[in-house]
Scaffold this motif. Structure first.
Motif, PDB file in Angstrom:
ATOM      1  N   GLY A   1       0.819  -1.198   0.000  1.00  0.00           N
ATOM      2  CA  GLY A   1       0.000   0.000   0.000  1.00  0.00           C
ATOM      3  C   GLY A   1       0.859   1.255   0.000  1.00  0.00           C
ATOM      4  N   PRO A   2       0.233   2.422  -0.211  1.00  0.00           N
ATOM      5  CA  PRO A   2       1.011   3.665  -0.260  1.00  0.00           C
ATOM      6  C   PRO A   2       1.560   4.071   1.101  1.00  0.00           C
ATOM      7  N   GLY A   3       0.957   3.596   2.183  1.00  0.00           N
ATOM      8  CA  GLY A   3       1.433   3.987   3.499  1.00  0.00           C
ATOM      9  C   GLY A   3       1.049   5.418   3.824  1.00  0.00           C
ATOM     10  N   LEU A   4       1.515   5.889   4.979  1.00  0.00           N
ATOM     11  CA  LEU A   4       1.223   7.249   5.412  1.00  0.00           C
ATOM     12  C   LEU A   4       1.900   8.248   4.481  1.00  0.00           C
ATOM     13  N   HIS A   5       1.169   9.272   4.070  1.00  0.00           N
ATOM     14  CA  HIS A   5       1.735  10.261   3.150  1.00  0.00           C
ATOM     15  C   HIS A   5       2.780  11.107   3.880  1.00  0.00           C
ATOM     16  N   PRO A   6       3.972  11.314   3.288  1.00  0.00           N
ATOM     17  CA  PRO A   6       4.998  12.133   3.936  1.00  0.00           C
ATOM     18  C   PRO A   6       4.541  13.551   4.240  1.00  0.00           C
ATOM     19  N   ARG A   7       3.475  14.012   3.576  1.00  0.00           N
ATOM     20  CA  ARG A   7       2.938  15.344   3.862  1.00  0.00           C
ATOM     21  C   ARG A   7       2.590  15.476   5.343  1.00  0.00           C
ATOM     22  N   ILE A   8       2.056  14.400   5.914  1.00  0.00           N
ATOM     23  CA  ILE A   8       1.667  14.441   7.324  1.00  0.00           C
ATOM     24  C   ILE A   8       2.896  14.590   8.204  1.00  0.00           C
ATOM     25  N   LEU A   9       3.942  13.826   7.909  1.00  0.00           N
ATOM     26  CA  LEU A   9       5.172  13.903   8.696  1.00  0.00           C
ATOM     27  C   LEU A   9       5.822  15.274   8.574  1.00  0.00           C
ATOM     28  N   LEU A  10       5.989  15.779   7.346  1.00  0.00           N
ATOM     29  CA  LEU A  10       6.688  17.057   7.154  1.00  0.00           C
ATOM     30  C   LEU A  10       5.893  18.219   7.733  1.00  0.00           C
ATOM     31  N   THR A  11       4.577  18.214   7.530  1.00  0.00           N
ATOM     32  CA  THR A  11       3.759  19.283   8.107  1.00  0.00           C
ATOM     33  C   THR A  11       3.838  19.243   9.629  1.00  0.00           C
ATOM     34  N   GLY A  12       3.731  18.036  10.197  1.00  0.00           N
ATOM     35  CA  GLY A  12       3.846  17.908  11.647  1.00  0.00           C
ATOM     36  C   GLY A  12       5.210  18.329  12.153  1.00  0.00           C
ATOM     37  N   MET A  13       6.263  17.997  11.396  1.00  0.00           N
ATOM     38  CA  MET A  13       7.613  18.378  11.806  1.00  0.00           C
ATOM     39  C   MET A  13       7.776  19.893  11.792  1.00  0.00           C
ATOM     40  N   LEU A  14       7.273  20.548  10.747  1.00  0.00           N
ATOM     41  CA  LEU A  14       7.351  22.007  10.654  1.00  0.00           C
ATOM     42  C   LEU A  14       6.576  22.674  11.783  1.00  0.00           C
ATOM     43  N   LEU A  15       5.378  22.181  12.058  1.00  0.00           N
ATOM     44  CA  LEU A  15       4.561  22.770  13.115  1.00  0.00           C
ATOM     45  C   LEU A  15       5.194  22.557  14.486  1.00  0.00           C
TER      46      LEU A  15
END
Length: 556
Positions: free
Chosen positions: A33-47
Motif C-alpha cells: 500500500g502507499p502507506g502514510l503520506h509524507p505530507r503528514i510527517l513534514l507538516t507535523g515536523m514544521l509545526l
C-alpha cells in the motif's frame, strides 16, 4: 499551545512540494500500500519545530493529534474514514514512515553498506538536494535587482545519541577517532535499535569564541546578504538560507559547499561576492578559490593566522595575498586581526598599521583569475609612495606626506622595479598557498571591513535557528541517526527559520508582498474552546464529507 489555522496554512505551503518528492522517492510499505503520506510527517515536523517542541516522532504525533484543531486533522489526513467510524494516525505509523525513509534513502556506508555508488548518489540527491531544496524554496522571495551577494558559514549540530567514547581534545584526535569508528558510532544491537550513527567528532566555535569539540553534524548554509545601505535606511531584503547541506562533522566541506553554490547558479540566480570566514579562505587554492573564480565569484574572506608575515615573490613582499614594494618595512609584515572583544585602542592601532602597509601595495592591473594569472604595477607608478626610480614621485610623495622608499641595489632589483607591469602565474604549491586569500578589497581596509561586516547576517540566522525562544534546533531536538532523516529535520528547521526571518523583515519594513502565502496577515485570534463529544461529532460530520469529496476528486 494549540496550532492556529494560519500556522497550519503556512506549514502546508512549505511542505507540499517536498512531500510529493519524498513520496516518490520511497517505495510503498511492506504490504504494497502507499502507506502514510509524507505530507503528514513534514507538516507535523514544521509545526512542531515552529512550536519549539522539537522534532521527535512522539512530539510530532502530539502536535498532529492533540495541538492541531480537529477540522485541520481531517484536512491533513490525521483523521480518516467516516464520522461514525474514523481513524486517527498512531505514533507507530509515524515511526514506520521514518523507518521507510531511512531504509530507502540512507546513503552512507555506515547506514547502507550494501548500496552501490550509483544508488548512494541517487539517494543523496533525493533527500539532501531535492527535498531539502523543495522545503526552502517556498520561503524565498525574488531578490531586488542588483542584489547578488551571499554569506557562507557552517554550524555544528550535536547528535542525539551518545558518542562512542570521551570527546577528543582537539581536531587531530577527532579525525583519528572518526577513522577508528568509521565516521560514526558503532551499530547498536537489540530491540528498538536505530542502527549505526552518521554523526562524527568535530570542532566548532563556542559562544566564547573558543574551539569546542562535539559529536554530531556540520550544517553548511548559503545565506542571502543585502547590499550595503546607508545609516537608518530600510533593509531591502531579508537574509534567508537559499541552500544547505548536512554532513558528518569534520567532513571535507569544499565539494559540498561548491555543490550548494552550483544549485543556486543553476536556477539562473547570479552569485557575486561570497563572504566567508577563515575556515574557507584557508582551503587549498585549486580546491576553493580557483573554483570560485571559475564561477565568476569574488570571495570576501578574513585572514588566517598562517597568512601573516611577508613572503618573498620575485623580490616583492606578499602579505594577506597582496603584493608590496620590496622596500616595505619589516614591522608591517604581521598584523593580526583584532580579537572579537578587543578594546578601541587595539582596533585603532591595527587599522592604522593596515592603512600604512596599504600605501606600499602594488596596483592590480589584472586581478587573479581561475588559471592563476595576475598582473601588478609598482605603487610609485600608482601614486601611493615616492621612489627615485620613478621620475617625479619623490617630490610629489614628500609634498603629500606619503612614504618615500629607497629602492634595492641595481643588481638586486626585481622586474617590478624595472618595467611598467609584471605578469605573474601561480605555478608552485607555495605560490598557490600565498594567494588563497586573494580578494578585491585590501584585507583589513575600510572597504573590506564594510563588506565583511555583512557576515553577521549568516551568524544571526544561525542564532535564530538554535535559539530556544525561536526555532530551537539544539541537542535533543530529534532522535534520528541517519543523514536522510537528520537532513529532513535540519531542512525543516531552516525553512521555519526562513519563515520567521521573512515575516520579521516584512513587519519591520513593510516591503514584502502581502499576498505571499507566508506574509498574508493572520486572522483575528479569539482563543480556543475545548470540544465535547457532540461538538467533535459535528466537526467530524462536516469535515469528513469534505475530505471524502476531495479524495474522490484527486482519485479521478
Amino acid at each position: 499551545m494549540t496550532i492556529t489555522t494560519d500556522q497550519y496554512r503556512r506549514a502546508r505551503h512549505i511542505a507540499e512540494d517536498a512531500a510529493e518528492l519524498l513520496r516518490a522517492a520511497i517505495r510503498p510499505d511492506a504490504r504494497g500500500g502507499p502507506g502514510l503520506h509524507p505530507r503528514i510527517l513534514l507538516t507535523g515536523m514544521l509545526l512542531t519545530l515552529d512550536d519549539k517542541s522539537g522534532a521527535t516522532v512522539s512530539s510530532i504525533h502530539e502536535t498532529l493529534t492533540v495541538k492541531l484543531p480537529r477540522n485541520l486533522q481531517w484536512d491533513l489526513g490525521v483523521l480518516t474514514g467516516t464520522p461514525e467510524k474514523h481513524r486517527k494516525i498512531t505514533v507507530n505509523q509515524l515511526y514506520k514512515l521514518t523507518q521507510r525513509i531511512s531504509a530507502q534513502l540512507d546513503y552512507t556506508e555506515r547506514r547502507a553498506p550494501d548500496a552501490d555508488e550509483a544508488t548512494r548518489a541517487a539517494r543523496r540527491g533525493a533527500v539532501a538536494v531535492a527535498v531539502a531544496t523543495a522545503l526552502l524554496a517556498p520561503t524565498l522571495i525574488p531578490r531586488p535587482e542588483g542584489h547578488r551577494d551571499y554569506a557562507l558559514d557552517g554550524t555544528g549540530i550535536w547528535a542525539a545519541e551518545r558518542a562512542p567514547e570521551t570527546l577528543p581534545e582537539n581536531v587531530e584526535k577527532a579525525v583519528e577517532v572518526n577513522t577508528a569508528y568509521g565516521l560514526g558510532a558503532a551499530p547498536g544491537k537489540g530491540k528498538g535499535d536505530k542502527g549505526a550513527s552518521d554523526a562524527a567528532y568535530g570542532g566548532k566555535t563556542s559562544k566564547t569564541g573558543e574551539l569546542e569539540m562535539f559529536f554530531g553534524y556540520d550544517c553548511e548554509a548559503l545565506v542571502t546578504v543585502p547590499n550595503p545601505r546607508g545609516r537608518d535606511a530600510a533593509r531591502t531584503e531579508p537574509h534567508l538560507v537559499t541552500e544547505l547541506v548536512v554532513l558528518p562533522a569534520s567532513t571535507h566541506i569544499t565539494e559540498p559547499c561548491l555543490g550548494i553554490i552550483d544549485r543556486v547558479l543553476a536556477t539562473g540566480a547570479p552569485v557575486g561576492r561570497l563572504i566567508v570566514d577563515r575556515h574557507y579562505s584557508y582551503k587549498k587554492f585549486d580546491q576553493w578559490l580557483s573554483q570560485l573564480l571559475a564561477r565568476g565569484i569574488t570571495q570576501v574572506a578574513d585572514a588566517h593566522a598562517n597568512d601573516q608575515g611577508f613572503r618573498d615573490w620575485d623580490g616583492m613582499r606578499v602579505a594577506a595575498a597582496n603584493f608590496h614594494c620590496p622596500s616595505t618595512p619589516d614591522h608591517l609584515g604581521v598584523i593580526p586581526s583584532p580579537a572579537p572583544k578587543a578594546d578601541a585602542d587595539t582596533v585603532r592601532t591595527t587599522r592604522e598599521r593596515i592603512d600604512e602597509r596599504r600605501g606600499y601595495a602594488m596596483q592590480y592591473v589584472e586581478r587573479l583569475n581561475a588559471d592563476g594569472r595576475l598582473r601588478v604595477r609598482c605603487p610609485a607608478r600608482n601614486g601611493t609612495l615616492g621612489c627615485p626610480l620613478v621620475a617625479g614621485t619623490v617630490p610629489a610623495a614628500t609634498a603629500a606626506g606619503l612614504p618615500v622608499v629607497t629602492p634595492p641595489n641595481e643588481k638586486d632589483r626585481p622586474k617590478v622595479c624595472c618595467q611598467d607591469t609584471v605578469t605573474l602565474r601561480l605555478l608552485t604549491d607555495e605560490q598557490k598557498s600565498t594567494m588563497k586569500l586573494a580578494q578585491t578589497h585590501y584585507w583589513g581596509g575600510p572597504e573590506w571591513r564594510r563588506d565583511y561586516a555583512r557576515r553577521t547576517y549568516v551568524e544571526s540566522w544561525f542564532g535564530v535557528l538554535k535559539s530556544k525562544t525561536a526555532t530551537g534546533l539544539t541537542r535533543g531536538t530529534h532522535q534520528f541517526r541517519g543523514l536522510a532523516l537528520v537532513s529532513l529535520v535540519v531542512a525543516c528547521a531552516a525553512a521555519t527559520t526562513n519563515k520567521r526571518m521573512l515575516r520579521e523583515w516584512h513587519d519591520q519594513t513593510g516591503l514584502g508582498d502581502p499576498t505571499h502565502p507566508l506574509l498574508q496577515p493572520d486572522q483575528e485570534f479569539y482563543g480556543f474552546a475545548e470540544l465535547d463529544a457532540d461538538a467533535a461529532a459535528a466537526v467530524d460530520r462536516e469535515y469528513a464529507a469534505a475530505q471524502a469529496t476531495k479524495a474522490a476528486e484527486q482519485a479521478a
